[in-house]
Design a protein around this motif. Structure first.
Motif, PDB file in Angstrom:
ATOM      1  N   TYR A   1       0.881  -1.094   0.100  1.00 38.01           N
ATOM      2  CA  TYR A   1      -0.080   0.097   0.004  1.00 38.01           C
ATOM      3  C   TYR A   1       0.793   1.454  -0.043  1.00 38.01           C
ATOM      4  CZ  TYR A   1      -4.112  -2.825   0.978  1.00 38.01           C
ATOM      5  OH  TYR A   1      -5.050  -3.564   0.701  1.00 38.01           O
TER       6      TYR A   1
ATOM      7  N   CYS B   1      -7.301  -2.101   5.806  1.00 35.85           N
ATOM      8  CA  CYS B   1      -6.065  -1.565   5.757  1.00 35.85           C
ATOM      9  C   CYS B   1      -5.914  -0.338   4.663  1.00 35.85           C
ATOM     10  CB  CYS B   1      -5.147  -2.551   5.483  1.00 35.85           C
ATOM     11  SG  CYS B   1      -4.836  -3.764   6.877  1.00 35.85           S
ATOM     12  N   ALA B   2      -6.584  -0.714   3.521  1.00 34.79           N
ATOM     13  CA  ALA B   2      -6.449   0.323   2.325  1.00 34.79           C
ATOM     14  C   ALA B   2      -7.206   1.598   2.825  1.00 34.79           C
ATOM     15  CB  ALA B   2      -7.102  -0.339   1.420  1.00 34.79           C
TER      16      ALA B   2
ATOM     17  N   GLY C   1     -10.302  -1.547  -0.009  1.00 30.24           N
ATOM     18  CA  GLY C   1      -9.898  -2.852  -0.599  1.00 30.24           C
ATOM     19  C   GLY C   1     -10.878  -3.845  -1.315  1.00 30.24           C
TER      20      GLY C   1
ATOM     21  N   GLY D   1     -12.447  -6.150  -0.243  1.00 23.17           N
ATOM     22  CA  GLY D   1     -13.636  -6.646   0.212  1.00 23.17           C
ATOM     23  C   GLY D   1     -14.465  -5.398   0.633  1.00 23.17           C
TER      24      GLY D   1
ATOM     25  N   ILE E   1     -19.056  -6.289   0.931  1.00 19.18           N
ATOM     26  CA  ILE E   1     -20.069  -5.409   1.617  1.00 19.18           C
ATOM     27  C   ILE E   1     -20.554  -4.202   0.649  1.00 19.18           C
ATOM     28  CG2 ILE E   1     -18.192  -3.902   2.858  1.00 19.18           C
ATOM     29  CD1 ILE E   1     -20.317  -4.269   5.366  1.00 19.18           C
TER      30      ILE E   1
ATOM     31  N   TYR F   1      -8.878 -10.146   3.016  1.00 16.83           N
ATOM     32  CA  TYR F   1      -9.162  -9.173   4.079  1.00 16.83           C
ATOM     33  C   TYR F   1      -8.199  -8.990   4.823  1.00 16.83           C
ATOM     34  CZ  TYR F   1     -14.224  -9.747   3.165  1.00 16.83           C
ATOM     35  OH  TYR F   1     -15.562  -9.450   2.730  1.00 16.83           O
TER      36      TYR F   1
ATOM     37  N   THR G   1      -8.699  -7.512   9.035  1.00 16.95           N
ATOM     38  CA  THR G   1      -9.392  -8.532  10.099  1.00 16.95           C
ATOM     39  C   THR G   1      -8.698  -9.850  10.276  1.00 16.95           C
ATOM     40  OG1 THR G   1     -10.947  -8.825   8.326  1.00 16.95           O
ATOM     41  CG2 THR G   1     -11.726  -7.662  10.369  1.00 16.95           C
TER      42      THR G   1
HETATM   43  C1  LIG Z   1     -20.178  -3.559   9.110  1.00 16.03           C
HETATM   44  C2  LIG Z   1     -18.771  -4.101   9.270  1.00 16.03           C
HETATM   45  N1  LIG Z   1     -18.574  -5.418   9.005  1.00 16.03           N
HETATM   46  C3  LIG Z   1     -17.377  -6.038   9.359  1.00 16.03           C
HETATM   47  C4  LIG Z   1     -16.135  -5.229   9.615  1.00 16.03           C
HETATM   48  C5  LIG Z   1     -15.016  -5.795   9.989  1.00 16.03           C
HETATM   49  N2  LIG Z   1     -13.963  -5.485   8.935  1.00 16.03           N
HETATM   50  C6  LIG Z   1     -12.817  -4.455   8.922  1.00 16.03           C
HETATM   51  S1  LIG Z   1     -11.789  -4.120   7.589  1.00 16.03           S
HETATM   52  C7  LIG Z   1     -12.890  -5.552   7.142  1.00 16.03           C
HETATM   53  C8  LIG Z   1     -12.077  -5.999   5.764  1.00 16.03           C
HETATM   54  C9  LIG Z   1     -10.875  -5.642   5.094  1.00 16.03           C
HETATM   55  O1  LIG Z   1     -10.516  -6.061   3.724  1.00 16.03           O
HETATM   56  P1  LIG Z   1     -10.494  -5.462   2.279  1.00 16.03           P
HETATM   57  O2  LIG Z   1     -11.628  -4.627   2.188  1.00 16.03           O
HETATM   58  O3  LIG Z   1     -10.195  -6.328   1.596  1.00 16.03           O
HETATM   59  O4  LIG Z   1      -9.233  -4.437   2.876  1.00 16.03           O
HETATM   60  P2  LIG Z   1      -7.868  -4.699   3.418  1.00 16.03           P
HETATM   61  O5  LIG Z   1      -7.539  -4.698   4.865  1.00 16.03           O
HETATM   62  O6  LIG Z   1      -7.303  -6.020   2.820  1.00 16.03           O
HETATM   63  O7  LIG Z   1      -6.971  -3.453   2.840  1.00 16.03           O
HETATM   64  C10 LIG Z   1     -13.718  -6.141   7.813  1.00 16.03           C
HETATM   65  C11 LIG Z   1     -14.697  -7.403   7.392  1.00 16.03           C
HETATM   66  C12 LIG Z   1     -16.445  -3.800   9.805  1.00 16.03           C
HETATM   67  N3  LIG Z   1     -15.448  -2.993  10.078  1.00 16.03           N
HETATM   68  N4  LIG Z   1     -17.696  -3.321   9.725  1.00 16.03           N
END
Ligand SMILES: Cc1ncc(C[n+]2csc(CCOP(=O)(O)OP(=O)(O)O)c2C)c(N)n1
Ligand code: SF4
Lengths: 268, 377
Positions: A24, A53-54, A94, A96, A101, A126, A129
């Motif tokens: 990143y 994280c992103a 990110g 995810g 969502i 993800y 988490t």
């Molecule tokens: C409503 C809700 N559900 C679940 C979460 C928990 N959560 C935080 S970050 C994340 C996933 C992050 O993955 P991604 O979007 O791929 O980003 P990355 O961390 O890999 O950059 C989740 C499930 C949350 N914060 N809010």
């Protein structure tokens, strides 16, 4: 002279939270250089993100920054843009955040063709988490919630964006830092909804589980499997197996959402 | 000059109130019985330089409403039961980040998809406690079409003044009924705009409160660059894991409402001063209650109507005046007894508190209330 990043960074907020070897940081550098190249004023830029994280990136950048709820950054960004179209709105998240969502918001932002630039950091997992599988995790890969190997089918984010109506779609990787800067600049200059999918290694959440070796190896993997868009067009599906196209994948001009709305309802 | 009289539906009156208050952005997702608000504003907002957008769902509608406000426009969204449930995630975000906006919930019956075309009053607790975490709430409950207009204006004013979301909690009966109402002249009703910072942008702290506990809020794009996050944050807007600070900040937000109780809480006390029986009623149920009080008085029974126009914060200071005086409190509501809990809490066993409760999609009638008034205990 070395490039002056500090103009765009909130120095008091560094060091960032990203792990050593995370892709990143490279994206943030390219983003800064691209924004600088556009000549945009910091006050007119709004950077939104969801959760992950992103999505922590906006906290480090000296713009109007909006860190929202998980998956919803494009919906917040849409409100900002429609309420004040003079603002240059950039949304990021990110894989995810944007396609699980936030998948519904993602396809509808593409469909509207609202003038927002969207960056999806695709690390196949993800990260924040702790390494659960995402809609882009390759089949059979390991994740903390796929201890037997992932059974799900994968989204192709760029194809999803094209199908849903985005008018500029590109893909790049953190290995291709210099071309990435150019692609980001092109996306920022595009009028309408633009998407840049950026392949970025997550050594902590994905690499370790899937025995991809060092962060450097993960970046080399990007180099070896990225095929320039022109060349990819001439390759068969079998030849493209496990590989992905990079560069501008789709570019068309269509009426921009707010402009079209204003014309339709008689607003000047 | 005589005011313009118009024969309007409650939902249409919400649109008039929003425009009067200076609303220039609406993001929504259609749902019965709130839809006429979206339809009305899609037509009228462009005429005053505002914009309307129909989002892909209520989560997005709430998010866009908040985004519109951050970009500097007074913003509204409207919905009903199931949509309100979906808005909760981003509504919580608006509370924590202190973004002014107005949410109209035209209540309908039942949990889940329930009774879509019938009235209900079962979202009164959700309106206060619907999201996770602690936050203050301001919730207004109009009873007439005129009040749909006036209370929508008041909702925007309170939202701007206290820098927070405000809910207008109404129901299908008032949303869909038509009454002749007076349209206020420009300047007749007060219209309040949020405090914007006047300091040097480099000194701006988006969450540093003034003496009234409310921090000034800058529009994105106005030259004050700052960070907004749904994480608990310090005065500068950046995330912090400091639990003590998070607690102090959330208590400050609670206090910005509770310390201004007198400014926020509005009730109608009708024939209450000597009342032996007090009907605590809000929204459409209060209309029947008023009729019942008038009839009871004609029979020589000392009944009164206590009608909160502000349901949250709960008007306990107002209600306490009658505790120890009235022998009986009656709480008619279109749910199985929600605000009765609050009345009980204030009455503290010093009088009998009786509920009249229905969830069959029919209004509570004046007769049902009179019957209860006549019953001794
Ligand atoms: C409503 C809700 N559900 C679940 C979460 C928990 N959560 C935080 S970050 C994340 C996933 C992050 O993955 P991604 O979007 O791929 O980003 P990355 O961390 O890999 O950059 C989740 C499930 C949350 N914060 N809010
Ligand atoms: S968990 Fe992965 S995505 Fe998150 S900071 Fe670490 S390496 Fe980067």
């Amino acid at each position: 002279m070395a490039y002056d990043y500090s103009k765009y960074l909130r120095s008091g907020k560094i060091p960032h939270i990203w792990c050593p070897g995370c892709g990143y940081g490279i994206i943030m550098k390219s983003l800064i250089r691209a924004i600088d190249a556009t000549g945009l004023n910091k006050d007119e830029i709004v950077l939104t993100s969801g959760i992950g994280c992103a999505s922590r990136l906006p906290g480090y950048m000296d713009f109007n920054t909006l860190h929202t709820t998980h998956g919803r950054s494009l919906a917040f960004a849409t409100g900002v843009k429609v309420a004040n179209p003079k603002l240059k709105v950039i949304a990021l998240g990110g894989d995810g955040d944007m396609t699980a969502i936030g998948g519904n918001h993602f396809i509808h932002a593409c469909r509207r063709n609202i003038d927002i630039t969207c960056f999806v950091f695709n690390n196949y997992i993800y990260g924040m988490t702790g390494g659960q599988y995402s809609p882009t995790t390759p089949k059979n890969s390991r994740a903390t919630t796929a201890p037997y190997g992932n059974a799900d089918n994968q989204f192709d984010i760029a194809q999803l964006a094209i199908g849903a109506g985005a008018t500029f779609v590109a893909r790049t990787t953190t290995y291709h830092a210099v071309p990435m800067e150019k692609l980001i600049k092109q996306a920022l200059d595009h009028k309408g909804f633009s998407v840049v999918e950026i392949m970025a290694g997550c050594p902590t959440g994905y690499g370790r589980k899937n025995k991809q070796g060092s962060p450097a190896n993960m970046i080399l993997w990007q180099k070896e499997n990225a095929i320039p868009a022109n060349k990819a067009k001439e390759m068969s599906a079998e030849e493209m197996e496990g590989k992905f196209a990079i560069g501008v994948l789709h570019e068309v001009q269509k009426p921009e959402y707010v402009e079209a709305y204003d014309a339709q309802v008689g607003l000047k | 000059m005589a005011r313009e009289i118009r024969f309007l539906q409650g939902n249409e009156a919400v649109c008039e109130g929003a425009l009067y208050a200076g609303c220039r952005f609406y993001a929504g997702y259609p749902i019965t019985p709130s839809t006429e608000i979206a339809e009305g504003l899609s037509a009228s907002l462009p005429k005053v330089g505002g914009r309307f957008i129909q989002m892909e769902d209520e989560l997005a509608a709430m998010a866009a409403t908040i985004g519109g406000s951050i970009a500097g426009k007074k913003s509204l969204t409207a919905t009903s039961g199931p949509g309100m449930s979906l808005k909760m995630e981003n509504l919580g975000y608006a509370y924590l980040t202190e973004v002014p906006c107005v949410i109209v919930n035209v209540m309908r019956g039942g949990p889940s998809t329930g009774l879509p075309t019938g009235p209900g009053q079962s979202d009164v607790m959700q309106a206060k406690w619907g999201t996770h975490g602690d936050h203050p709430a301001i919730v207004l409950t109009p009873s007439t079409v005129q009040e749909q207009l006036n209370e929508t204006v008041r909702a925007f004013n309170l939202s701007e003044k206290y820098r927070m979301p405000v809910i207008v909690l109404t129901d299908e009966i008032i949303g869909h009924m038509r009454e002749a109402i007076e349209i206020p002249e420009p300047g007749e009703l007060e219209v309040i705009d949020r405090k914007r910072p006047t300091c040097d942008p480099k000194d701006y702290k988006p969450y540093r409160p003034d003496a009234d506990l409310v921090p000034p809020m800058a529009d994105f794009g106005s030259g004050y660059r700052y960070h907004i996050t749904g994480l608990n944050h310090a005065e500068d807007g950046f995330p912090s894991n400091n639990g003590k600070m998070a607690q102090a900040d959330e208590i400050r937000q609670e206090n910005k409402v509770m310390h201004h109780y007198d400014d926020i809480v509005k009730v109608e006390e009708f024939e209450c001063s000597d009342a032996e029986i007090i009907i605590f009623a809000y929204g459409s149920s209060a209309r029947s209650a008023k009729e019942a009080v008038i009839k009871a008085r004609a029979e020589g029974i000392k009944a009164g109507l206590f009608r909160p126009l502000t349901l949250w914060p709960f008007p306990e200071k107002h209600l306490e005046k009658y505790v120890g005086k009235a022998k009986k409190f009656i709480v008619p509501e279109l749910n199985l007894g929600m605000m009765k809990f609050e009345v009980d809490r204030v009455v503290k066993g010093q009088a009998n508190v009786v509920g009249i409760n229905k969830i069959d999609s029919d209004p509570i009638t004046p007769v049902e209330i009179i019957d209860e008034i006549r019953r001794a205990k």
